[in-house]
Enzyme design. Structure first.
Site, PDB file in Angstrom:
ATOM      1  N   HIS A  67     -27.249  -2.878  53.530  1.00 16.65           N
ATOM      2  CA  HIS A  67     -27.279  -2.698  54.983  1.00 16.65           C
ATOM      3  C   HIS A  67     -27.067  -1.211  55.327  1.00 16.65           C
ATOM      4  CE1 HIS A  67     -26.004  -3.910  59.213  1.00 16.65           C
ATOM      5  NE2 HIS A  67     -25.494  -2.700  59.108  1.00 16.65           N
ATOM      6  N   GLU A  68     -26.033  -0.619  54.715  1.00 21.44           N
ATOM      7  CA  GLU A  68     -25.725   0.787  54.992  1.00 21.44           C
ATOM      8  C   GLU A  68     -26.812   1.708  54.442  1.00 21.44           C
ATOM      9  OE1 GLU A  68     -23.520   1.496  57.102  1.00 21.44           O
ATOM     10  OE2 GLU A  68     -22.677  -0.523  57.124  1.00 21.44           O
ATOM     11  N   HIS A  71     -29.563   1.993  57.014  1.00 19.78           N
ATOM     12  CA  HIS A  71     -29.313   3.039  58.016  1.00 19.78           C
ATOM     13  C   HIS A  71     -29.593   4.422  57.412  1.00 19.78           C
ATOM     14  CE1 HIS A  71     -27.387   0.466  60.948  1.00 19.78           C
ATOM     15  NE2 HIS A  71     -26.434   0.086  60.116  1.00 19.78           N
ATOM     16  N   ASP A 164     -23.758  -1.796  65.448  1.00 22.21           N
ATOM     17  CA  ASP A 164     -25.108  -1.231  65.464  1.00 22.21           C
ATOM     18  C   ASP A 164     -25.792  -1.511  66.794  1.00 22.21           C
ATOM     19  OD1 ASP A 164     -24.767  -0.404  62.883  1.00 22.21           O
ATOM     20  OD2 ASP A 164     -25.641  -2.211  62.019  1.00 22.21           O
TER      21      ASP A 164
HETATM   22 ZN   LIG Z   1     -24.885  -1.271  60.434  1.00 18.98          ZN
END
Ligand SMILES: [Zn+2]
Length: 384
Positions: A67-68, A71, A164
């Site tokens: 997930h990170e 980004h 987010d």
């Molecule tokens: Zn996030």
């Protein structure tokens, strides 16, 4: 010093680290998963439950990391550097080197994480179905991972800082009003609404369902979210108001220095006391050799002050943290805080051109803020 993060390694120059609070979550997750598995599948051997829990917890860890990374990869592609990814008690955080300068980048960077989680959820649900005929344990693990990734994706889309969804919301408001600050205010407000909603939910849980521990957990998370949402707002505000100010502007250009051969006693009596300063550059042959502060000689007995040259206890120039004249105040404060420093030299191409001490930096920031034109729209929400 007590370290609160463990560095795992580097990917594409991004530092991957785990905050110690994450280890608590990992342990809790192992215990919860194992007991739940034992409860639902009493026919499984304990080792099967344990291994399934470990497999699931590790893939959960990898999912948060993915997930990170989502980004981070989009940020790097959009020209925003990424310093580190930290996994901590409530998930992960990618630390970006700077803010996006347009709402489109902000939107893409923010949405990338939840999209990765969503894709993972679909993938894990599929794997759960496909693995079912071969291994019940694997299928159960994949099913849980599908569900948790779905929850991570949906929870993160709630439109309030620090989630987010808050950044997505900020980008949307920014895009439609053309005003970045309105975007920040909207996202902070969204964050407050989320946090107060969770407070209410926690109290409700504790009072009406007698679920005190569960309620306390929710209140703790709410408090944490509120703290981060307010922090985000202040951070953006300060960053914007200090835009265009550099370390060079804030530095003191007269660099107090003392010759390397000067005895400590003379330095104290003729410079430190009359000038009321704590730190000096140590020079020799026209070059800056290092930095000496009062704290460096704290353990030197007074009877040795006469015979000890100042150079003996200085921090040599090559071990000294420093900033460039064009560094921004936030970076300066960041380096000071990270390394516990009170003074930082400003170095321009190997030459010390000035220095900043913490007190002066904070004073200078305050003065810059106070003397700024107040004509800009300043309808900031009163702080809670
Ligand atoms: Zn996030």
């Amino acid at each position: 010093m007590f370290k609160t993060v463990l560095v795992l390694g580097h990917i594409h120059g991004i530092r991957l680290q785990v905050h110690i609070s994450w280890l608590v979550i990992f342990a809790l997750l192992m215990v919860t998963l194992t007991t739940t598995l034992q409860h639902h599948h009493p026919e499984w051997a304990l080792i099967t439950s344990l291994l399934t829990a470990l497999f699931t917890a590790l893939l959960f860890f990898a999912s948060i990391l993915a997930h990170e990374m989502g980004h981070s990869i989009v940020a790097i592609r959009r020209g925003v550097p990424v310093k580190s990814i930290t996994l901590f008690i409530f998930g992960g955080m990618a630390q970006l080197g700077r803010d996006s300068d347009n709402p489109e980048d902000e939107f893409r960077i923010a949405i990338a994480g939840p999209l990765v989680s969503l894709a993972l959820a679909v993938g894990f649900f599929l794997l759960s179905v496909l693995s079912n005929p071969f291994s019940e344990a694997l299928s159960v693990a994949f099913g849980w991972l599908g569900a948790i990734n779905l929850i991570v994706a949906v929870f993160n889309l709630i439109p309030g800082f620090p989630l987010d969804g808050g950044r997505v919301f900020r980008a949307a408001v920014w895009r439609f009003t053309g005003d970045a600050r309105k975007g920040v205010r909207a996202a902070v407000m969204g964050g407050r609404v989320v946090a107060y909603g969770l407070f209410a939910l926690g109290i409700w849980n504790g009072l009406f369902f007698g679920n005190l521990i569960g309620g306390l957990w929710i209140i703790l998370i709410a408090w944490f979210l509120l703290f981060l949402a307010e922090g985000h707002g202040k951070h953006y505000d300060l960053r914007e108001r200090l835009a265009g100010i550099t370390a060079g502007d804030l530095a003191e250009h007269h660099v107090p220095s003392v010759d390397a051969r000067t005895p400590v006693s003379e330095w104290i009596s003729q410079r430190v006391v009359p000038e009321a300063r704590r730190a000096y550059m140590i020079t020799g042959g026209g070059d800056v050799l290092g930095l000496l502060t009062l704290s460096d000689i704290k353990h030197l007995p007074r009877e040795r002050w006469d015979h000890t040259p100042v150079s003996q206890f200085m921090t040599p120039i090559d071990r000294l943290h420093h900033v460039a004249p064009e560094s921004d105040p936030e970076e300066v404060l960041g380096i000071m805080t990270e390394h516990g420093l009170n003074q930082l030299p400003v170095v321009d191409e190997d030459r010390v051109t000035g220095w900043i001490d913490r007190q002066r930096l904070l004073q200078a920031i305050e003065i810059h803020l106070a003397t700024q034109p107040t004509s800009r729209p300043s309808n900031r929400a009163p702080s809670a």
